[in-house]
Scaffold this active site. Structure first.
Site, PDB file in Angstrom:
ATOM      1  N   GLU A 181      25.896  50.967  33.622  1.00 38.59           N
ATOM      2  CA  GLU A 181      25.086  51.763  32.702  1.00 38.59           C
ATOM      3  C   GLU A 181      24.224  52.809  33.411  1.00 38.59           C
ATOM      4  OE1 GLU A 181      20.941  49.704  31.668  1.00 38.59           O
ATOM      5  OE2 GLU A 181      22.639  48.589  30.850  1.00 38.59           O
ATOM      6  N   GLU A 240      36.272  46.995  13.331  1.00 38.92           N
ATOM      7  CA  GLU A 240      36.376  46.437  11.984  1.00 38.92           C
ATOM      8  C   GLU A 240      36.738  47.477  10.932  1.00 38.92           C
ATOM      9  OE1 GLU A 240      32.605  44.515  11.572  1.00 38.92           O
ATOM     10  OE2 GLU A 240      33.271  42.670  12.553  1.00 38.92           O
TER      11      GLU A 240
END
Length: 273
Positions: A112, A81
């Site tokens: 992960e 953004e």
């Protein structure tokens, strides 16, 4: 050192399946209201990290977010953004997550848990000591993130983190830790809820404050925003009208000719000296 994951502690609520829709919504909202107060407690930590980020970005460095699961996705959202909101390049703020881009939509099993892959992913971007790396992990124990920050520390790269447990391995690894302790989740262990909200709030604060410090906002306006749809073009026209006192027709022409709100305002002021 003793370490207790409050994000994994039992919810303050039980028998959720017996609650009405109204009761569920009310109780979730009650828990959510506590999150901004938890963030407030961490403001000094946030400030310390943002000061480092601003210094590095002003000197030509970049900001990296690295995480897994929800935490990784939130970093990618914040990074993605920045260009449309502040008109910066896509490589100034970069989001990386365990499992790569495919993991944005669908979880990649055990990604992960790899202690080496986070650093390898950073190397793809030619990471160096000009940059800042923020590890994001609600638990504060994600091996992918901790391993990346350990390597960064060894290479002289500034590290920060956003976690929701006090005294976690991640916070002990990061040079500038941010610990927002939100307590047990409404659904036990579902850290996409309060912990995710806390991380999103902190990310908003970090990127917005840094971009303002870099001069990407004037007054309170996004003068460098990308004009990528009709809504944003109309917003840009209103901003030019407010800043210059000209009418919307002239503002639209200025915007069309100069390509950004900032440049349109400058051109108008220069032409009316």
């Amino acid at each position: 050192m003793n370490f207790h994951k409050t994000t994994e502690s039992d919810s303050h609520y039980d028998h959720l399946e017996k609650m009405s829709i109204q009761k569920l919504l009310s109780n979730i909202n009650r828990e959510d209201k506590t999150v901004p107060f938890a963030v407030e407690e961490s403001l000094p930590q946030i400030e310390a990290l943002v000061e480092q980020i601003v210094l590095k970005l002003k000197a030509g460095g970049r900001l990296f977010y690295i995480g897994a699961g929800t935490s990784g996705r939130l970093g990618i959202v914040d990074a993605s953004e920045c260009p449309p909101t502040f008109g910066v390049s896509h490589d100034l703020v970069v989001g990386i997550m365990a499992g790569g881009d495919s993991a944005i939509r669908k979880a990649v099993e055990f990604a992960e848990d790899d202690t080496e892959q986070g650093w390898k992913d950073l190397l793809d971007f030619q990471i160096d000591p000009q940059d800042v790396v923020i590890g994001i992990a609600a638990s504060g124990t994600t091996p992918y993130v901790i391993g990346a920050l350990e390597k960064c520390n060894a290479k002289g790269i500034i590290t920060g983190c956003i976690t929701c447990n006090q005294g976690s391995p991640l916070a002990r690894t990061a040079q500038f830790p941010i610990e927002v302790v939100v307590g047990p989740e409404f659904v036990t262990g579902s850290s996409r809820m309060k912990a995710g909200t806390a991380q999103k709030l902190v990310l908003n604060m970090i990127s917005t404050t840094a971009m303002i410090q870099l001069g990407r906002v004037e007054g309170n306006k996004m003068v460098d925003m990308q004009l990528s749809n009709h809504k944003l073009v109309e917003r840009g026209i209103r901003m030019i009208c407010e800043a210059t006192g000209t009418d919307s027709f002239m503002a639209a022409k200025l915007l069309e000719n100069h390509g950004s709100v900032r440049n349109a305002i400058k051109a108008f002021n220069h032409g009316n000296r």
